[in-house]
Design a protein around this motif. Structure first.
Motif, PDB file in Angstrom:
ATOM      1  N   LEU A  97       4.750  11.567   5.285  1.00  0.00           N
ATOM      2  CA  LEU A  97       6.212  11.787   5.285  1.00  0.00           C
ATOM      3  C   LEU A  97       6.607  12.697   6.455  1.00  0.00           C
ATOM      4  O   LEU A  97       7.550  12.409   7.197  1.00  0.00           O
ATOM      5  CB  LEU A  97       6.643  12.478   3.989  1.00  0.00           C
ATOM      6  CG  LEU A  97       6.743  11.662   2.702  1.00  0.00           C
ATOM      7  CD1 LEU A  97       6.937  12.612   1.540  1.00  0.00           C
ATOM      8  CD2 LEU A  97       7.913  10.684   2.805  1.00  0.00           C
ATOM      9  N   PHE A  98       5.876  13.783   6.602  1.00  0.00           N
ATOM     10  CA  PHE A  98       6.227  14.798   7.598  1.00  0.00           C
ATOM     11  C   PHE A  98       5.808  14.366   9.008  1.00  0.00           C
ATOM     12  O   PHE A  98       6.407  14.808   9.988  1.00  0.00           O
ATOM     13  CB  PHE A  98       5.611  16.146   7.218  1.00  0.00           C
ATOM     14  CG  PHE A  98       5.890  16.529   5.780  1.00  0.00           C
ATOM     15  CD1 PHE A  98       7.196  16.539   5.288  1.00  0.00           C
ATOM     16  CD2 PHE A  98       4.861  16.855   4.914  1.00  0.00           C
ATOM     17  CE1 PHE A  98       7.459  16.881   3.964  1.00  0.00           C
ATOM     18  CE2 PHE A  98       5.119  17.198   3.592  1.00  0.00           C
ATOM     19  CZ  PHE A  98       6.424  17.207   3.113  1.00  0.00           C
ATOM     20  N   GLY A 149       0.828  -1.204   0.000  1.00  0.00           N
ATOM     21  CA  GLY A 149       0.000   0.000   0.000  1.00  0.00           C
ATOM     22  C   GLY A 149       0.855   1.243   0.000  1.00  0.00           C
ATOM     23  O   GLY A 149       2.026   1.211   0.399  1.00  0.00           O
ATOM     24  N   PRO A 150       0.301   2.366  -0.440  1.00  0.00           N
ATOM     25  CA  PRO A 150       1.066   3.609  -0.539  1.00  0.00           C
ATOM     26  C   PRO A 150       1.631   4.084   0.793  1.00  0.00           C
ATOM     27  O   PRO A 150       2.735   4.628   0.844  1.00  0.00           O
ATOM     28  CB  PRO A 150       0.053   4.613  -1.101  1.00  0.00           C
ATOM     29  CG  PRO A 150      -1.282   3.984  -0.940  1.00  0.00           C
ATOM     30  CD  PRO A 150      -1.071   2.523  -0.959  1.00  0.00           C
ATOM     31  N   GLU A 151       0.907   3.853   1.914  1.00  0.00           N
ATOM     32  CA  GLU A 151       1.436   4.342   3.190  1.00  0.00           C
ATOM     33  C   GLU A 151       2.712   3.600   3.572  1.00  0.00           C
ATOM     34  O   GLU A 151       3.603   4.165   4.225  1.00  0.00           O
ATOM     35  CB  GLU A 151       0.383   4.295   4.304  1.00  0.00           C
ATOM     36  CG  GLU A 151      -0.132   2.948   4.685  1.00  0.00           C
ATOM     37  CD  GLU A 151      -1.208   3.062   5.777  1.00  0.00           C
ATOM     38  OE1 GLU A 151      -1.226   4.071   6.496  1.00  0.00           O
ATOM     39  OE2 GLU A 151      -2.015   2.129   5.881  1.00  0.00           O
ATOM     40  N   LEU A 152       2.844   2.336   3.142  1.00  0.00           N
ATOM     41  CA  LEU A 152       4.085   1.593   3.407  1.00  0.00           C
ATOM     42  C   LEU A 152       5.225   2.128   2.539  1.00  0.00           C
ATOM     43  O   LEU A 152       6.390   2.125   2.959  1.00  0.00           O
ATOM     44  CB  LEU A 152       3.882   0.105   3.170  1.00  0.00           C
ATOM     45  CG  LEU A 152       2.861  -0.592   4.082  1.00  0.00           C
ATOM     46  CD1 LEU A 152       2.836  -2.097   3.805  1.00  0.00           C
ATOM     47  CD2 LEU A 152       3.179  -0.336   5.554  1.00  0.00           C
ATOM     48  N   LEU A 153       4.870   2.589   1.333  1.00  0.00           N
ATOM     49  CA  LEU A 153       5.898   3.193   0.467  1.00  0.00           C
ATOM     50  C   LEU A 153       6.420   4.493   1.076  1.00  0.00           C
ATOM     51  O   LEU A 153       7.634   4.757   1.078  1.00  0.00           O
ATOM     52  CB  LEU A 153       5.320   3.457  -0.929  1.00  0.00           C
ATOM     53  CG  LEU A 153       5.001   2.230  -1.781  1.00  0.00           C
ATOM     54  CD1 LEU A 153       4.298   2.647  -3.069  1.00  0.00           C
ATOM     55  CD2 LEU A 153       6.272   1.450  -2.114  1.00  0.00           C
ATOM     56  N   TYR A 154       5.523   5.322   1.589  1.00  0.00           N
ATOM     57  CA  TYR A 154       5.946   6.573   2.256  1.00  0.00           C
ATOM     58  C   TYR A 154       6.837   6.252   3.458  1.00  0.00           C
ATOM     59  O   TYR A 154       7.850   6.924   3.701  1.00  0.00           O
ATOM     60  CB  TYR A 154       4.729   7.379   2.698  1.00  0.00           C
ATOM     61  CG  TYR A 154       4.026   8.096   1.574  1.00  0.00           C
ATOM     62  CD1 TYR A 154       4.634   9.167   0.926  1.00  0.00           C
ATOM     63  CD2 TYR A 154       2.754   7.711   1.157  1.00  0.00           C
ATOM     64  CE1 TYR A 154       3.999   9.835  -0.114  1.00  0.00           C
ATOM     65  CE2 TYR A 154       2.109   8.371   0.121  1.00  0.00           C
ATOM     66  CZ  TYR A 154       2.736   9.429  -0.517  1.00  0.00           C
ATOM     67  OH  TYR A 154       2.111  10.092  -1.560  1.00  0.00           O
ATOM     68  N   CYS A 155       6.467   5.220   4.187  1.00  0.00           N
ATOM     69  CA  CYS A 155       7.234   4.816   5.358  1.00  0.00           C
ATOM     70  C   CYS A 155       8.650   4.368   4.938  1.00  0.00           C
ATOM     71  O   CYS A 155       9.654   4.738   5.568  1.00  0.00           O
ATOM     72  CB  CYS A 155       6.496   3.666   6.054  1.00  0.00           C
ATOM     73  SG  CYS A 155       6.936   3.439   7.775  1.00  0.00           S
ATOM     74  N   ARG A 156       8.705   3.597   3.850  1.00  0.00           N
ATOM     75  CA  ARG A 156      10.009   3.119   3.355  1.00  0.00           C
ATOM     76  C   ARG A 156      10.862   4.292   2.871  1.00  0.00           C
ATOM     77  O   ARG A 156      12.086   4.337   3.117  1.00  0.00           O
ATOM     78  CB  ARG A 156       9.802   2.102   2.231  1.00  0.00           C
ATOM     79  CG  ARG A 156      11.099   1.492   1.708  1.00  0.00           C
ATOM     80  CD  ARG A 156      10.829   0.473   0.614  1.00  0.00           C
ATOM     81  NE  ARG A 156      10.241  -0.723   1.155  1.00  0.00           N
ATOM     82  CZ  ARG A 156      10.924  -1.728   1.709  1.00  0.00           C
ATOM     83  NH1 ARG A 156      12.251  -1.643   1.797  1.00  0.00           N
ATOM     84  NH2 ARG A 156      10.315  -2.792   2.160  1.00  0.00           N
ATOM     85  N   ALA A 157      10.233   5.246   2.192  1.00  0.00           N
ATOM     86  CA  ALA A 157      10.963   6.420   1.699  1.00  0.00           C
ATOM     87  C   ALA A 157      11.602   7.174   2.865  1.00  0.00           C
ATOM     88  O   ALA A 157      12.765   7.610   2.782  1.00  0.00           O
ATOM     89  CB  ALA A 157      10.020   7.339   0.923  1.00  0.00           C
ATOM     90  N   VAL A 158      10.889   7.317   3.960  1.00  0.00           N
ATOM     91  CA  VAL A 158      11.421   7.994   5.147  1.00  0.00           C
ATOM     92  C   VAL A 158      12.606   7.216   5.712  1.00  0.00           C
ATOM     93  O   VAL A 158      13.655   7.789   6.048  1.00  0.00           O
ATOM     94  CB  VAL A 158      10.326   8.178   6.220  1.00  0.00           C
ATOM     95  CG1 VAL A 158      10.926   8.652   7.540  1.00  0.00           C
ATOM     96  CG2 VAL A 158       9.266   9.162   5.731  1.00  0.00           C
ATOM     97  N   CYS A 159      12.472   5.897   5.806  1.00  0.00           N
ATOM     98  CA  CYS A 159      13.559   5.055   6.335  1.00  0.00           C
ATOM     99  C   CYS A 159      14.828   5.222   5.501  1.00  0.00           C
ATOM    100  O   CYS A 159      15.926   5.422   6.050  1.00  0.00           O
ATOM    101  CB  CYS A 159      13.143   3.581   6.331  1.00  0.00           C
ATOM    102  SG  CYS A 159      11.933   3.165   7.593  1.00  0.00           S
ATOM    103  N   LEU A 160      14.645   5.133   4.191  1.00  0.00           N
ATOM    104  CA  LEU A 160      15.805   5.237   3.297  1.00  0.00           C
ATOM    105  C   LEU A 160      16.458   6.614   3.396  1.00  0.00           C
ATOM    106  O   LEU A 160      17.690   6.742   3.355  1.00  0.00           O
ATOM    107  CB  LEU A 160      15.376   4.944   1.854  1.00  0.00           C
ATOM    108  CG  LEU A 160      14.951   3.489   1.588  1.00  0.00           C
ATOM    109  CD1 LEU A 160      14.291   3.361   0.225  1.00  0.00           C
ATOM    110  CD2 LEU A 160      16.171   2.554   1.683  1.00  0.00           C
TER     111      LEU A 160
END
Length: 466
Positions: free
Chosen positions: A440-441, A402-413
């Motif tokens: 993200l924020f 899901g998109p919220e997991l993608l946002y979470c991964r982007a923050v981690c990276l």
């Protein structure tokens, strides 16, 4: 209502008297009416073997009454003891060789095309009631052959002759539900209601058809008419209220549940539903009162404890919430929402060690639920355990997306300095669901000042407005 209670009490007294005499072997002569009362009682309680024992006694006493043989055959068919039913029908045929009801029941036993052919010749001589029985038997044969559209059309013919044939109205519900002919059902049941607007099962079936087509307001109106016409029809109250809940109309649902609870007497499931409505209306005192009343009736119901936990969570009584959620989880340890509730309460208490532990359990129980992984990973990020969060997200990818997991991964990276990969993942997330970019924020407020992040967001913001 009072007369019905008196009749029920009289019948139960008759049954108790009969069973006491049976145990002592001191059974006296019973008239036909008493036998039928006993048989109908045991049928209604799904005690088919007891009903068969009574009808056998009646046959022994009234050896040439074909009605008792037919009743026995019906009971055997209901119990799927077809060979025995056919034997009884053979005996009945000797007593009354031209009885159409025997042919109708034999047709049910044989089923398929053989059964349907047996019914054809007797249609032309059948009276109104008998013709309905023939059509009903045809419908049952179609049902056993999974020919549900034919089943529906046959029941339609029957109900146009007798619109109040209860078993046919109940079977129509099944045929429509499986064949998905909801439009035809709406047209037909409106036709029935023009004949008799007090046909409560027709209103109920109409409501079901509207609901299946997503016409929920019409469904609610139809189901309301169903229980207004027949105040004893509990199912209509419950389904109408559930449809109101689906539309987030908790006040109307609550009113219906309260009426049902008052009319049918205290019921733990109805009280639970009343609590859920009150909880959603922020009537926390009323919700808790409903739940405590429900617990007095059923102290081993995990859902009652779960919603009690939700009430305490809303009140910020966090230790009480944890206690209630844990009681729910002790009863049913496979429900991930119970462990999610515990984790949420621990987060609010600031006990992150326990929060992580219970989120981990929740994700193990329901690895397909995206929001659980998001809550788990975001907590790890806030605790500075970014590598652990990435590991959790990798695990989530096996069964959830899901998109919220993608946002979470982007923050981690981004946090571990893998900026190029972070921007690529962010690009994918923004395409999937731009409206969620605020996450993200939430996870890393410092990204509000990251020019690369802001640039890509502004780009997709323009795209989303086009």
């Amino acid at each position: 209502m009072e007369n019905r209670t008196r009749r029920d009490h009289k019948l139960k007294h008759l049954v108790s008297e009969f069973e006491a005499m049976s145990e002592t072997g001191n059974l006296s002569y019973l008239d036909e009416k008493t036998y039928y009362q006993l048989i109908n009682y045991y049928q209604g309680e799904f005690l088919i073997d007891k009903a068969l024992a009574v009808v056998q006694m009646a046959i022994e006493q009234y050896q040439y009454r074909v009605e008792f043989f037919i009743t026995k055959a019906r009971l055997l068919i209901r119990g799927k003891r077809i060979e025995e039913a056919l034997e009884v029908l053979e005996e009945a045929e000797i007593i009354s060789p031209f009885e159409n009801e025997i042919t109708i029941l034999k047709a049910r036993c044989f089923g398929g095309n053989v059964g349907l052919k047996m019914l054809e010749p007797i249609k032309q001589y059948a009276g109104k009631d008998e013709l309905c029985e023939i059509y009903f038997s045809e419908a049952l044969i179609y049902e056993s052959g999974k020919r549900y559209k034919r089943m529906f059309s046959t029941l339609r013919e029957l109900l146009l002759i007798n619109p109040l044939y209860t078993e046919a109205l109940e079977k129509v519900y099944i045929s429509v539900d499986i064949s998905k002919c909801y439009e035809k059902s709406i047209e037909f049941h409106n036709e029935l209601l023009e004949i008799n607007p007090y046909n409560f099962l027709a209103w109920y079936n109409l409501g079901h058809a509207y609901s299946s087509l997503g016409e929920y307001d019409k469904a609610i109106t139809a189901m309301e008419y169903s229980f207004i016409v027949n105040k004893d029809f509990e199912l209509a109250y419950l389904e109408c209220a559930e449809t109101c809940i689906y539309l987030n109309n908790y006040q109307k649902a609550l009113t219906i549940f309260e009426e049902a609870n008052q009319y049918f007497g205290p019921d733990s499931e109805i009280l639970l539903q009343m609590a859920i409505c009150n909880l959603n209306l922020d009537n926390l005192l009323s919700a808790k009162a409903n739940l405590f009343s429900a617990l007095r009736l059923d102290s081993y119901n995990d859902e009652i404890y779960f919603y009690l936990g939700q009430c305490y969570l809303k009140e910020k009584s966090l230790h009480s919430a944890i206690s209630a959620f844990k009681k729910a989880a002790n009863i049913d340890e496979e429900r991930e929402e119970y462990f999610e509730g515990i984790a949420t309460a621990y987060v609010q208490l600031g006990d992150n060690t326990n929060a992580v532990k219970y989120y981990e359990t929740a994700t193990e129980l329901a690895p397909y639920k995206e929001h659980l992984w998001y809550q788990y990973a975001s907590l790890l990020i806030k605790l500075g355990r970014v590598e652990d969060a990435l590991e959790a997200l990798d695990e989530a990818e096996e069964e959830s997306w899901g998109p919220e997991l993608l946002y979470c991964r982007a923050v981690c990276l981004s946090l571990i300095g893998r900026k190029k990969e972070a921007l690529a993942i962010l690009d994918e997330a923004l395409i999937d669901d731009f409206s969620m970019h605020g996450k993200l924020f939430d996870l890393d407020p410092s990204l509000k000042f990251d020019k690369d992040i802001l640039s890509i967001i502004h780009y997709y913001e323009g795209e989303s407005k086009m």
